[in-house]
Design a protein around this motif. Structure first.
Motif, mmCIF file in Angstrom:
data_model
loop_
_atom_site.group_PDB
_atom_site.id
_atom_site.type_symbol
_atom_site.label_atom_id
_atom_site.label_comp_id
_atom_site.label_asym_id
_atom_site.label_seq_id
_atom_site.Cartn_x
_atom_site.Cartn_y
_atom_site.Cartn_z
ATOM 1 N N ALA A 17 0.835 -1.200 0.000
ATOM 2 C CA ALA A 17 0.000 0.000 0.000
ATOM 3 C C ALA A 17 0.873 1.255 0.000
ATOM 4 C CB ALA A 17 -0.930 -0.004 1.207
ATOM 5 N N GLU A 18 1.930 1.257 0.776
ATOM 6 C CA GLU A 18 2.814 2.428 0.815
ATOM 7 C C GLU A 18 3.478 2.671 -0.529
ATOM 8 O OE1 GLU A 18 5.566 2.633 4.005
ATOM 9 O OE2 GLU A 18 4.046 2.411 5.564
ATOM 10 N N ASP A 19 3.911 1.584 -1.158
ATOM 11 C CA ASP A 19 4.526 1.714 -2.487
ATOM 12 C C ASP A 19 3.545 2.334 -3.478
ATOM 13 O OD1 ASP A 19 6.860 -1.056 -3.088
ATOM 14 O OD2 ASP A 19 6.967 0.729 -1.819
ATOM 15 N N PHE A 54 5.092 7.215 -3.103
ATOM 16 C CA PHE A 54 6.055 7.739 -4.081
ATOM 17 C C PHE A 54 5.385 8.757 -5.001
ATOM 18 C CE2 PHE A 54 9.924 5.680 -3.198
ATOM 19 C CZ PHE A 54 9.655 4.410 -2.739
ATOM 20 N N ALA A 55 4.114 8.557 -5.257
ATOM 21 C CA ALA A 55 3.369 9.510 -6.092
ATOM 22 C C ALA A 55 2.942 10.724 -5.278
ATOM 23 C CB ALA A 55 2.149 8.826 -6.703
ATOM 24 N N MET A 56 2.353 10.483 -4.121
ATOM 25 C CA MET A 56 1.798 11.597 -3.343
ATOM 26 C C MET A 56 2.878 12.552 -2.869
ATOM 27 S SD MET A 56 -1.576 11.095 -3.105
ATOM 28 C CE MET A 56 -2.151 11.933 -1.637
ATOM 29 N N LEU A 57 4.069 12.046 -2.650
ATOM 30 C CA LEU A 57 5.149 12.903 -2.147
ATOM 31 C C LEU A 57 5.715 13.820 -3.229
ATOM 32 C CD1 LEU A 57 7.073 10.311 0.065
ATOM 33 C CD2 LEU A 57 5.877 12.345 0.892
ATOM 34 N N LEU A 62 0.744 10.090 -12.291
ATOM 35 C CA LEU A 62 0.226 8.727 -12.444
ATOM 36 C C LEU A 62 1.232 7.775 -11.809
ATOM 37 C CD1 LEU A 62 -1.431 6.353 -13.727
ATOM 38 C CD2 LEU A 62 -0.051 6.682 -15.779
ATOM 39 N N SER A 63 0.741 6.789 -11.090
ATOM 40 C CA SER A 63 1.646 5.842 -10.444
ATOM 41 C C SER A 63 1.065 4.440 -10.508
ATOM 42 C CB SER A 63 1.836 6.253 -8.971
ATOM 43 O OG SER A 63 2.350 5.181 -8.217
ATOM 44 N N PHE A 64 1.943 3.464 -10.726
ATOM 45 C CA PHE A 64 1.526 2.067 -10.604
ATOM 46 C C PHE A 64 2.754 1.242 -10.246
ATOM 47 C CE2 PHE A 64 3.314 1.103 -14.737
ATOM 48 C CZ PHE A 64 3.025 2.208 -15.525
ATOM 49 N N VAL A 65 2.510 0.037 -9.787
ATOM 50 C CA VAL A 65 3.584 -0.823 -9.295
ATOM 51 C C VAL A 65 3.585 -2.119 -10.104
ATOM 52 C CG1 VAL A 65 4.573 -1.974 -7.281
ATOM 53 C CG2 VAL A 65 3.227 0.104 -6.980
ATOM 54 N N LEU A 66 4.758 -2.515 -10.534
ATOM 55 C CA LEU A 66 4.911 -3.777 -11.264
ATOM 56 C C LEU A 66 5.788 -4.717 -10.450
ATOM 57 C CD1 LEU A 66 5.712 -2.246 -14.771
ATOM 58 C CD2 LEU A 66 3.522 -3.154 -14.010
#
Lengths: 729, 373
Positions: free
Chosen positions: A268-270, A274-277, A392-396
């Protein structure tokens, strides 16, 4: 072979037709439930779907090629045994799937490759689809060798199954309960229709087993998932949800993939920080997926934000609320949070809101459905709905310590696609979860800067924290990842809805985990020159058709060629239209079964029209074949969504009608010379097998749907040429 | 054409495709270009008749014919001579906090140049680095990094130590050994992060040139090792004993995997064994499992399980027991067994405070074992 005629005083017309209708109903409904359970057990991606469906078609086709024993007078007892046996095997197949991991001697949570999935698909297909394929032949004998009538009734049964199963059963009950109703119903209807004297025991066993399925679902699930403690489960239209509890740790699986595990804030933090900051003034956030994963709580740590959460399956949140302590999901009741149960992409396309951050908490693009969230079309939509400077942020999922060539190409395909929409270079955060950030504004991975902001905002974080950021954002790691991306991106393939290259690369990564042949096959497929896969086979087919045109010029077997071409075309077009429909209009449960129903309705109408022709329609074949070519051209034009939602329905109905008409017409011509009622049907199914396997395993992942439809059109032009040349003789 | 000839033709075509397809796929799938591999004679093997060899590096004792590859995938018999294919060929090189290895009693707050080649002699289903461990040498892109260059790199990167890690350093023994020698010449320490599947003789030789060893004790039953590691427990326990008796510093990590190796009785047995055979001062880390590799769908370890394991181990007399992969947990810190004060306060990979004076608790003077400088 006993011939049943209308008006035979011993059989009512309806009950004489019922077995063929029942055959289609059983085959279609069994297939649906087996596929659903298969997806849950083998974490389906489209490769496995394609092979499962392919195995079903192959065995069904082979079964229909088996001729009935000579001298058999009454098909009813054999049909009754076969149907009863099919229900028994269906129940057994579901149990086999449920305990597949245990049978393989591995944990329920352990990933399996393509080979075990294929093995199970072949076994299930052999024991289920083969006899049902043979039942087609028996039904033909039952109805006076009227193959056209059997085809119509069987198709109608399949259409009815699609509607009943998808709209009445699946939304209301578990897979096993629905399967029990289908199986038990089939057993009862078999008794009614065929009134067998000696096969009652088999049908009674079928009824009993169906009842057993109905009452043992949860028990079997718990047993299959041991040693893990399964505490809850729900079959939703979108998949199988399972909740595992281990002490205070609660994990939700969706079709075998972990959706969340709480408490565990890392993912959830990832997904969030990283985007919100990156910005000081984030007010409006769109979160796609991850509603119950803890992402909302992380977003609400920022002052003044409002969050729109979009979750496709409302059951995820419902089960989470049921199993987690109330405090864990209290954030969802916060007035700053709005939860929408719908397809995330459709929501984004329709909303008038604009956001400062769009956060995707979704799986990797392991299916074309999920791939829609990593395409140029989607990123362009995101850009439209982001405020200037929005992120925009996403995690792979990625390797932490070594960036393989396979991962580089996978990540590069997505980053290259992003670059096409967000011109400044996206940034990537290395780690076991590779976080990708994109914006038209500046982005920073300076650990000191981010840590200072965390401290200034007073954020309480664990993984994205001043203690962990310096190691996570080590310049050496970041630079190395960026460098490998730059090199790999030189291949420059953009991921699109209809050309899902990232899905192919992700499949390579997935396959690489297993030490079997699947990785080598997929890598090899990617290295074969385009022309070898797309064009060389067509050239070979043209050659083969030329030879066949000479050798079969007087044989009725030549009419099997258009049946084969139709078989390939119809199944591949269905798959292509389903994928395109979801890409254009969103993934909405119910639309896909309706599309299928449109095709089947067309099939029935076409077959009825074909059957009404008094004389076999040899002269019709070129027109019908030409109709396929025109429809394929129309499909090519409609793929990007032109014309709106009704167009795919109309197209599929048209394909169905042409397929039904062609089958009946061509089959009658074949039967003039070759009195094997299952031959045409068998060729149809086997050709469909070839089509679905090649399309789903090779062409769609490697080259996309437009290239596929174009080659299909060429194939049908070849078929048209063949038909014209041979029909003139 | 009749049915028989059609079926004959189709069967023939099918057989031809089936026979040729694997070879074609293998050829197409093979790495383009020549892989960057080494051809340096391996150590710890014996030559047998008919150009066979038997590798004596690890308990597998691979007996190989000409052109055959060891189980690890990075050592090959070529004409009766056994070669390591990854000498001087690294595939992964990073500067990591030493706490990430984890080494908690070795040079806290410093960085370790972490390096690896491809290969491994076991097959853990939860491997964090499967991309390089569960593959053959040519399936990974290596770059040249001779031992002297690796040692120089550590110095230039400001790393007081080199960690041989990620995959299984046993399988690149010669490279590790020579790099450790070079490192020692430059005042750089060598740290080995290993699963412990190594034979006594090479281990004894290795311990003479390295400074610390962290052994991943993956479970405490042979059944676990057989089912989930494809290895054996006994040689690992032997290796731990050997390291404990040597001059090298030893730390042990036990990755707690839900339902597989988390039974309280197994943990109690393990802790008792460690205390008796390796010593009560050996740091033991209970690491939180996160879904990985083939176990991507197994849940993470509950925190309560880790805390209970730690209590059990402390109850068995072990003096330094940690919880790993839970940043911010108090059990990341080192506590003086004498006065209970935190002598090293850790949060994640960061050191917030060190209260040691020449290796002793700054409060009460109790010696805290480790390599502190």
């Amino acid at each position: 072979m006993r011939i049943v005629r209308d008006g035979d005083p011993r059989h009512l017309g309806l009950s004489a037709r019922l077995p063929a209708f029942l055959l289609g109903f059983m085959a279609a409904s069994f297939q649906v439930y087996l596929l659903r359970e298969f997806s849950a057990e083998f974490t389906g991606n489209e490769l496995t779907f394609g092979f499962v469906l392919g195995a079903w078609l192959l065995w069904g086709g082979l079964g229909s090629l088996v001729r009935p024993r000579r001298g058999a007078v009454r098909p009813e007892p054999r049909l009754a045994r076969l149907y009863g046996g099919a229900v028994i095997l269906f129940c057994g197949g579901l149990v086999l799937l449920r305990f597949s991991h245990k049978l393989m001697g591995i944990l329920p949570a352990e990933a399996t490759g393509l080979v075990p999935a294929l093995g199970f698909a072949l076994v299930l297909g052999l024991f289920l689809s083969f006899p049902l394929g043979h039942a087609f032949v028996l039904n033909a004998g039952f109805l006076g060798d009227d193959v056209g009538l059997v085809y119509i009734l069987e198709s109608a049964g399949a259409a009815a199954a699609g509607l009943i199963v998808h709209f009445l059963l699946i939304p209301r009950m578990s897979n096993w309960l629905g399967a029990a109703i289908v199986g038990g119903g089939a057993a009862i209807l078999t008794l009614v229709a065929l009134r067998p004297r000696r096969s009652k025991a088999i049908l009674a066993a079928a009824l009993l087993l169906s009842a057993g399925l109905a009452i043992s679902d949860r028990t079997a699930l718990k047993a299959a998932w041991k040693p893990l403690d399964l505490v809850d489960a729900e079959d939703t239209p979108y998949g199988k949800l399972l909740v595992i509890r281990n002490a205070e740790q609660v994990t939700l699986f969706d079709n075998g993939l972990a959706v969340f595990s709480r408490p565990d804030v890392g993912a959830a933090e990832d997904a969030v920080h990283f985007a919100m900051l990156q910005r000081d003034d984030v007010e409006r956030v769109l979160l796609v997926g991850g509603t119950a994963s803890g992402c909302v709580e992380e977003v609400l740590k920022y002052p003044g934000v409002r969050v729109d959460c979009v979750e496709l399956d409302p059951a995820v949140v419902r089960l989470a609320r049921k199993q987690l302590p109330p405090a864990a999901l209290a954030a969802l009741d916060d007035p700053r949070v709005h939860v929408f149960a719908q397809d995330g992409r459709a929501f984004l396309e329709r909303t008038a809101e604009r956001y400062n951050a769009v956060l995707l908490n979704l799986p990797d693009p392991s299916t074309t459905q999920i791939n829609r969230y990593y395409t140029r079309e989607f990123f362009a939509e995101v850009r439209k709905k982001l405020e200037p400077g929005g992120v925009l942020s996403f995690v792979l999922t990625g390797p932490e310590n070594y960036v393989s060539g396979a991962f580089s190409r996978y990540l590069a395909s997505i980053v290259w696609t992003l670059l096409d929409v967000f011109p400044p270079q996206p940034v990537v955060v290395p780690g076991p979860g590779v976080v990708v950030l994109a914006s038209d504004g500046p982005l920073s991975l300076d650990p000191e800067l981010l840590s200072a902001k965390i401290a200034r905002l007073g954020l309480e974080t664990t993984y994205v924290s001043p203690a962990m950021l310096p190691a996570r954002l080590d310049p050496g790691r970041v630079d190395r990842l960026t460098l490998t991306l730059t090199v790999a991106a030189a291949e420059g393939r953009i991921n699109r809805d209809l050309v899902p290259v990232s899905y192919y690369f992700q499949s390579l990564l997935w396959a690489g985990q297993f030490r079997g042949i699947e990785a080598r096959l997929l890598v090899a497929a990617g290295r074969i020159p385009r022309a070898w896969i797309l064009d060389a086979p067509l050239a070979l087919i043209a050659l083969a058709l030329a030879v066949l045109a000479c050798r079969l010029r007087r044989s009725a077997a030549r009419f099997l060629v258009p049946v084969a071409v139709m078989g390939i075309t119809s199944i591949v077009v269905e798959v292509a239209v389903f994928i395109a429909f979801q890409a254009n209009f969103g993934y909405v449960y119910g639309k896909i079964p309706l599309l299928l129903a449109a095709f089947m309705a067309g099939l029935v109408i076409g077959a009825v029209l074909g059957r009404r022709r008094k004389r076999p329609g040899q002269a019709d074949l070129p027109f019908v074949q030409g109709g396929f070519v025109l429809l394929l051209a129309a499909t090519l034009g409609a793929l990007p969504g032109r014309g709106g939602e009704p167009v795919p329905f109309v197209l599929l109905a048209g394909f169905g009608a042409l397929s039904g008409y062609l089958f009946v017409a061509a089959n009658r011509l074949v039967l003039r010379e070759t009195p094997h009622p299952g031959l045409g049907y068998g060729v149809d199914l086997i050709a469909s097998f070839a089509g679905v396997v090649v399309a789903s395993a090779l062409i769609i992942p490697l080259f996309g749907i437009p290239a596929l439809i174009l080659r299909l059109a060429v194939l049908n032009i070849l078929g048209l040429a063949f038909v014209m040349v041979t029909s003139s003789r | 054409m009749n049915r028989r000839s059609f079926l004959r033709g189709a069967a023939g075509a099918g057989l031809a495709v089936g026979a040729g397809l694997p070879a074609l796929c293998a050829r197409l799938a093979a790495q383009t270009g020549r892989p960057n591999l080494s051809r340096v004679e391996a150590r710890y093997y014996v030559k047998l008749p008919d150009r066979e060899i038997e590798c004596r590096l690890c308990p597998r004792l691979c007996r190989l014919g000409d052109k055959e590859r060891g189980y690890c995938g990075v050592r090959e018999n070529q004409g009766g001579v056994y070669y390591t294919l990854v000498y001087g060929k690294a595939c992964s090189l990073n500067v990591d906090p030493i706490e990430k290895k984890p080494f908690f009693h070795v040079l806290p707050g410093t960085t370790a140049l972490s390096m690896a080649t491809a290969g491994c002699n076991v097959n853990c289903k939860f491997c964090q680095n499967w991309e390089i461990s569960q593959v053959r040498a040519e399936q990974v892109e290596h770059f040249d990094l001779p031992p002297e260059a690796a040692a120089a790199k550590a110095v230039s990167a400001g790393c007081p130590s080199i960690a041989y890690t990620y995959s299984e350093p046993t399988v690149f023994f010669e490279y590790m050994y020579d790099t450790a020698l070079q490192a020692r010449r430059r005042g750089v320490r060598s740290l080995v992060v290993t699963g412990g599947h190594i034979n006594p003789e090479p281990l004894a030789d290795l311990l003479a040139v390295v400074d610390a060893v962290k052994v991943d004790l993956k479970g405490f039953t042979e059944g676990f090792y057989k089912a989930y590691v494809r290895g054996a427990l006994k040689p690992v326990l032997e290796a731990i004993r050997t390291v404990a008796k040597s001059e090298a510093w030893l730390e042990i990590v036990y990755l707690v995997i839900p339902t597989l190796n988390d039974r309280p009785e197994d943990i109690r047995e393990m802790a008792r064994w460690v205390g008796n055979e390796a010593g009560a001062d050996v740091p033991l880390h209970f690491s939180r499992f996160h879904p990985m590799y083939l176990m991507k769908n197994l849940p993470p370890t509950p925190l309560s399980t880790l805390e209970a394991a730690r209590e059990t181990a402390l109850g068995q007399g072990l003096r330094f027991v940690y919880i790993g992969n839970v940043p911010g947990h108090e059990a990341e810190s080192t506590y003086c067994p004498g006065c209970g004060q935190a002598v090293i306060k850790r949060v994640g990979y960061s050191i917030e405070a060190v209260r040691l004076k020449k290796g002793k608790c700054a409060s009460c003077g109790t010696a805290i074992p480790g390599i502190w400088a």
